[in-house]
Design an enzyme around this catalytic site. Structure first.
Site, PDB file in Angstrom:
ATOM      1  N   HIS A 275       1.343  -0.751   0.059  1.00  0.00           N
ATOM      2  CA  HIS A 275       0.206  -0.356  -0.264  1.00  0.00           C
ATOM      3  C   HIS A 275       0.607   1.599  -0.118  1.00  0.00           C
ATOM      4  O   HIS A 275       2.121   1.135  -1.211  1.00  0.00           O
ATOM      5  CB  HIS A 275      -0.662  -0.255   1.147  1.00  0.00           C
ATOM      6  CG  HIS A 275      -1.875   1.363   1.317  1.00  0.00           C
ATOM      7  ND1 HIS A 275      -2.651   1.773   0.347  1.00  0.00           N
ATOM      8  CD2 HIS A 275      -2.716   1.213   2.765  1.00  0.00           C
ATOM      9  CE1 HIS A 275      -3.217   2.166   0.678  1.00  0.00           C
ATOM     10  NE2 HIS A 275      -3.850   2.214   1.756  1.00  0.00           N
ATOM     11  N   HIS A 315      -1.973  -2.888  -9.958  1.00  0.00           N
ATOM     12  CA  HIS A 315      -3.178  -1.794  -8.954  1.00  0.00           C
ATOM     13  C   HIS A 315      -4.810  -2.944  -8.548  1.00  0.00           C
ATOM     14  O   HIS A 315      -4.687  -3.755  -9.988  1.00  0.00           O
ATOM     15  CB  HIS A 315      -3.399  -0.978  -9.065  1.00  0.00           C
ATOM     16  CG  HIS A 315      -4.646  -0.286  -8.162  1.00  0.00           C
ATOM     17  ND1 HIS A 315      -5.851   0.453  -7.788  1.00  0.00           N
ATOM     18  CD2 HIS A 315      -3.752   0.739  -7.000  1.00  0.00           C
ATOM     19  CE1 HIS A 315      -6.094   0.664  -6.761  1.00  0.00           C
ATOM     20  NE2 HIS A 315      -4.974   1.594  -6.342  1.00  0.00           N
ATOM     21  N   ASP A 371       2.678   5.577  -7.351  1.00  0.00           N
ATOM     22  CA  ASP A 371       4.460   5.286  -5.794  1.00  0.00           C
ATOM     23  C   ASP A 371       5.209   4.909  -7.219  1.00  0.00           C
ATOM     24  O   ASP A 371       6.416   5.265  -6.526  1.00  0.00           O
ATOM     25  CB  ASP A 371       3.798   4.480  -5.166  1.00  0.00           C
ATOM     26  CG  ASP A 371       2.669   4.931  -3.958  1.00  0.00           C
ATOM     27  OD1 ASP A 371       2.594   5.420  -3.609  1.00  0.00           O
ATOM     28  OD2 ASP A 371       2.330   4.015  -3.413  1.00  0.00           O
TER      29      ASP A 371
HETATM   30  N1  CMC Z   1       4.509  -7.376 -10.179  1.00  0.00           N
HETATM   31  C1  CMC Z   1       4.795  -8.235 -11.004  1.00  0.00           C
HETATM   32  N2  CMC Z   1       3.953  -8.620 -10.781  1.00  0.00           N
HETATM   33  C2  CMC Z   1       2.541  -8.731 -10.101  1.00  0.00           C
HETATM   34  C3  CMC Z   1       2.737  -6.948 -10.308  1.00  0.00           C
HETATM   35  C4  CMC Z   1       3.937  -6.858  -9.822  1.00  0.00           C
HETATM   36  N3  CMC Z   1       3.988  -4.766  -9.200  1.00  0.00           N
HETATM   37  N4  CMC Z   1       1.509  -7.018  -9.181  1.00  0.00           N
HETATM   38  C5  CMC Z   1       0.621  -7.856  -9.514  1.00  0.00           C
HETATM   39  N5  CMC Z   1       1.428  -9.028  -9.908  1.00  0.00           N
HETATM   40  C6  CMC Z   1       1.107 -10.016 -10.660  1.00  0.00           C
HETATM   41  C7  CMC Z   1       0.982 -11.442  -9.533  1.00  0.00           C
HETATM   42  O1  CMC Z   1       1.628 -12.186  -9.428  1.00  0.00           O
HETATM   43  C8  CMC Z   1      -0.465 -12.370 -10.516  1.00  0.00           C
HETATM   44  O2  CMC Z   1       0.059 -13.276 -11.240  1.00  0.00           O
HETATM   45  P1  CMC Z   1      -0.339 -14.653 -11.158  1.00  0.00           P
HETATM   46  O3  CMC Z   1      -1.681 -14.303 -11.999  1.00  0.00           O
HETATM   47  O4  CMC Z   1       0.300 -15.308 -12.579  1.00  0.00           O
HETATM   48  O5  CMC Z   1      -0.344 -15.306 -10.092  1.00  0.00           O
HETATM   49  C9  CMC Z   1      -1.489 -10.968 -10.805  1.00  0.00           C
HETATM   50  O6  CMC Z   1      -0.279  -9.906 -10.974  1.00  0.00           O
HETATM   51  C10 CMC Z   1      -2.072 -10.949 -10.129  1.00  0.00           C
HETATM   52  O7  CMC Z   1      -1.934 -10.321  -8.836  1.00  0.00           O
HETATM   53  P2  CMC Z   1      -2.712 -10.261  -7.846  1.00  0.00           P
HETATM   54  O8  CMC Z   1      -1.138 -10.123  -6.302  1.00  0.00           O
HETATM   55  O9  CMC Z   1      -3.254 -11.138  -7.309  1.00  0.00           O
HETATM   56  O10 CMC Z   1      -2.983  -8.583  -7.537  1.00  0.00           O
HETATM   57  P3  CMC Z   1      -3.744  -7.952  -6.170  1.00  0.00           P
HETATM   58  O11 CMC Z   1      -5.268  -6.900  -6.854  1.00  0.00           O
HETATM   59  O12 CMC Z   1      -4.348  -8.784  -5.075  1.00  0.00           O
HETATM   60  O13 CMC Z   1      -3.000  -6.448  -5.625  1.00  0.00           O
HETATM   61  C11 CMC Z   1      -0.930  -4.852  -5.845  1.00  0.00           C
HETATM   62  C12 CMC Z   1      -2.538  -5.259  -6.392  1.00  0.00           C
HETATM   63  C13 CMC Z   1      -0.917  -3.485  -5.534  1.00  0.00           C
HETATM   64  C14 CMC Z   1      -0.958  -5.367  -3.785  1.00  0.00           C
HETATM   65  C15 CMC Z   1      -0.076  -5.280  -6.813  1.00  0.00           C
HETATM   66  O14 CMC Z   1      -0.319  -5.264  -7.368  1.00  0.00           O
HETATM   67  C16 CMC Z   1       1.727  -4.988  -6.120  1.00  0.00           C
HETATM   68  O15 CMC Z   1       1.789  -6.127  -4.827  1.00  0.00           O
HETATM   69  N6  CMC Z   1       2.110  -4.233  -6.479  1.00  0.00           N
HETATM   70  C17 CMC Z   1       2.891  -3.908  -6.049  1.00  0.00           C
HETATM   71  C18 CMC Z   1       3.150  -3.323  -4.531  1.00  0.00           C
HETATM   72  C19 CMC Z   1       2.828  -1.675  -5.176  1.00  0.00           C
HETATM   73  O16 CMC Z   1       3.595  -0.912  -6.137  1.00  0.00           O
HETATM   74  N7  CMC Z   1       0.945  -0.504  -3.792  1.00  0.00           N
HETATM   75  C20 CMC Z   1       0.970   0.439  -4.271  1.00  0.00           C
HETATM   76  C21 CMC Z   1      -0.703   0.715  -4.914  1.00  0.00           C
HETATM   77  S1  CMC Z   1      -1.223   1.941  -5.225  1.00  0.00           S
HETATM   78  C22 CMC Z   1      -1.151   2.741  -4.211  1.00  0.00           C
HETATM   79  C23 CMC Z   1      -1.750   2.683  -2.896  1.00  0.00           C
HETATM   80  O17 CMC Z   1      -2.677   1.663  -2.655  1.00  0.00           O
HETATM   81  O18 CMC Z   1      -1.395   2.605  -1.860  1.00  0.00           O
END
Ligand code: CMC
Length: 437
Positions: A275, A315, A371
């Site tokens: 986050h 996201h 971010d």
């Molecule tokens: N890099 C590589 N792969 C990713 C990433 C990433 N940043 N984000 C998601 N994926 C992949 C993940 O491995 C999964 O792949 P598969 O289907 O093969 O297993 C797929 O994309 C879906 O990911 P998820 O974890 O199920 O998606 P989510 O909606 O639960 O997670 C998230 C959202 C923001 C936690 C995630 O995208 C992430 O960890 N991003 C990096 C951290 C980040 O930048 N966070 C800031 C978010 S914006 C500001 C805020 O909210 O504060």
């Protein structure tokens, strides 16, 4: 027949159920059913009834809200109907905070009063200052913020009068007013610098800059480009509907705890790298990559799972370019014209270029989020990385208090208490210690 309904047939029993569909502002966005309507679906009279299973609330609306609209497919973000692009260009953080809270933009007099009310709350109790003094010299400023905001609830016990309109308003002003002071004091503490007290002659952002960076001069003069840039970044971060920290705020507040304690929980939720801690993690990642030449290999290792995630990408809601990231990218250019470019920007641009052409990221709809570029701007301004999530927290305070107030005034509000699907043992008898294997 009600066409705005769902007919569900339970194949276990052959019974059918009609369940009403309800809508928000847009008929094709946010149509929903009441989860409790599913409880009537049972196989026997004793059966508890059907639940929905949704870890991480990926498809569950936890509330009705008028504050922020977000369409992740189209990359749209609006506060109270106003596009984020217009607010970033034309508004100020304080005016946006007023809008989030009151639902309308203020007139001249309302804005003046609002500024005045916030200004009256910028000083912190000297004992809070002493509390900050007692943190370790290398304490993370987010930890200091969690602790000092939580501690504030003991200084203002009246804050628990949450049903009293005037008291609620006082806490809202208190939180928006004091958050920059707490953040600046946490920063100065980590540097071993004497605290600089608020200067009410400066703007909300100018005062924050003064408390951070004022030296021996009698009056601090904020650089207008940097002052505007922080203001814009704060507007971009001011609210984002039911994200993890806002949901935490609502969840804690649902037990009717005071808003200072609830915000402390929201800050704790924001702290994590999934986050608000992501901006800090982005900078660490860029530093580790080290040079533009290493970007292709880094992307490879993200895809293979060796390097973890590409921080600042992806996201839960945005499945296209985060509109806030677009504004940040442009803002970075303006800030770098004053501060000099952050050398890590080239690595960030190359990461984005390669990722946006790569099947792994395209097929998962992973784009830069807010971010990805915000940390580069903050670092160029001189903020240490530990302060990045703190800046996010100051800005998000407006959204947290607006959503808190909305929750309290919502006639549907209830204590948050999710269900679970129990998958453990059935009843069994206690085994004495000497009989266990
Ligand atoms: N890099 C590589 N792969 C990713 C990433 C990433 N940043 N984000 C998601 N994926 C992949 C993940 O491995 C999964 O792949 P598969 O289907 O093969 O297993 C797929 O994309 C879906 O990911 P998820 O974890 O199920 O998606 P989510 O909606 O639960 O997670 C998230 C959202 C923001 C936690 C995630 O995208 C992430 O960890 N991003 C990096 C951290 C980040 O930048 N966070 C800031 C978010 S914006 C500001 C805020 O909210 O504060």
């Amino acid at each position: 027949m009600n066409t705005h309904s769902l007919t569900i047939t339970d194949n276990r029993t052959g019974k059918s159920y009609d369940i009403s569909i309800q809508y928000g502002t847009y008929p094709n966005y946010g149509a929903s059913i009441n989860a409790i309507d599913l409880r009537q679906i049972k196989t026997t009279k004793e059966d508890f009834g059907l639940l929905t299973y949704d870890p991480g609330y990926t498809n569950t609306a936890s509330c009705k809200s008028d504050v922020t609209f977000l369409d992740g497919e189209e990359g749209i973000l609006r506060y109270r109907g106003y596009p984020i692009e217009q607010l970033a260009e034309k508004s100020t953080y304080l005016e946006t905070a007023y809008l989030l809270l009151h639902g309308e933009l203020p007139n001249v007099e309302q804005l003046q009063n609002w500024r005045q009310h916030i200004c009256e709350h910028t000083f912190i109790h000297e004992n809070i200052k002493k509390l900050i003094d007692n943190f370790q010299y290398d304490a993370h400023p987010m930890g200091i913020l969690v602790g000092s905001v939580g501690a504030m609830s003991t200084f203002y016990p009246e804050a628990k009068n949450i049903q009293d309109h005037a008291c609620r308003y006082q806490q809202i002003c208190r939180l928006i007013g004091k958050m920059p002071t707490l953040a600046a004091f946490a920063y100065r503490h980590s540097r071993g610098l004497p605290y600089a007290y608020p200067d009410e002659k400066l703007s909300y952002i100018g005062n924050f800059m003064s408390m951070l960076w004022k030296g021996s001069e009698s009056k601090y003069q904020p650089d207008p480009v940097l002052e505007k840039a922080i203001d814009v970044l704060f507007i971009l971060h001011a609210d984002h509907e039911q994200n993890c920290s806002t949901s935490s705020m609502r969840m804690v507040a649902s037990s009717y705890s005071d808003p200072l304690s609830a915000i402390s929980a929201a800050i704790a939720a924001l702290y994590g790298p999934r986050h608000g801690g992501a901006n800090e993690a982005v900078l660490q990642m860029l530093k580790e990559i080290g040079s533009v030449d290493n970007v292709p290999n880094f992307i490879k290792s993200v895809k293979s799972g060796e390097a973890g995630r590409l921080m600042g990408f992806g996201h839960r809601v945005y499945k296209s370019y985060d509109p806030r990231a677009k504004i940040c990218k442009q803002l970075a250019r303006e800030v770098f014209a004053v501060t000099g470019a952050n050398p890590l920007i080239d690595i960030a641009l190359e990461l984005e270029r390669i990722a946006l052409q790569d099947d792994y990221f395209i097929s998962r709809q992973l784009y830069p989020n807010v971010d990805f570029y915000s940390g580069l701007i903050y670092q160029a301004m001189g903020f240490p990385v530990g302060m990045f999530p703190v800046l996010f927290a100051i800005a998000r305070t407006a959204g947290w208090v607006a959503q808190w107030q909305e929750f309290l005034l919502d006639p549907d509000n209830k204590i948050a208490r999710p269900r679970q699907i129990y998958c453990g043992h059935e009843q069994r008898d206690y085994v004495p210690l000497d009989k266990r294997e």
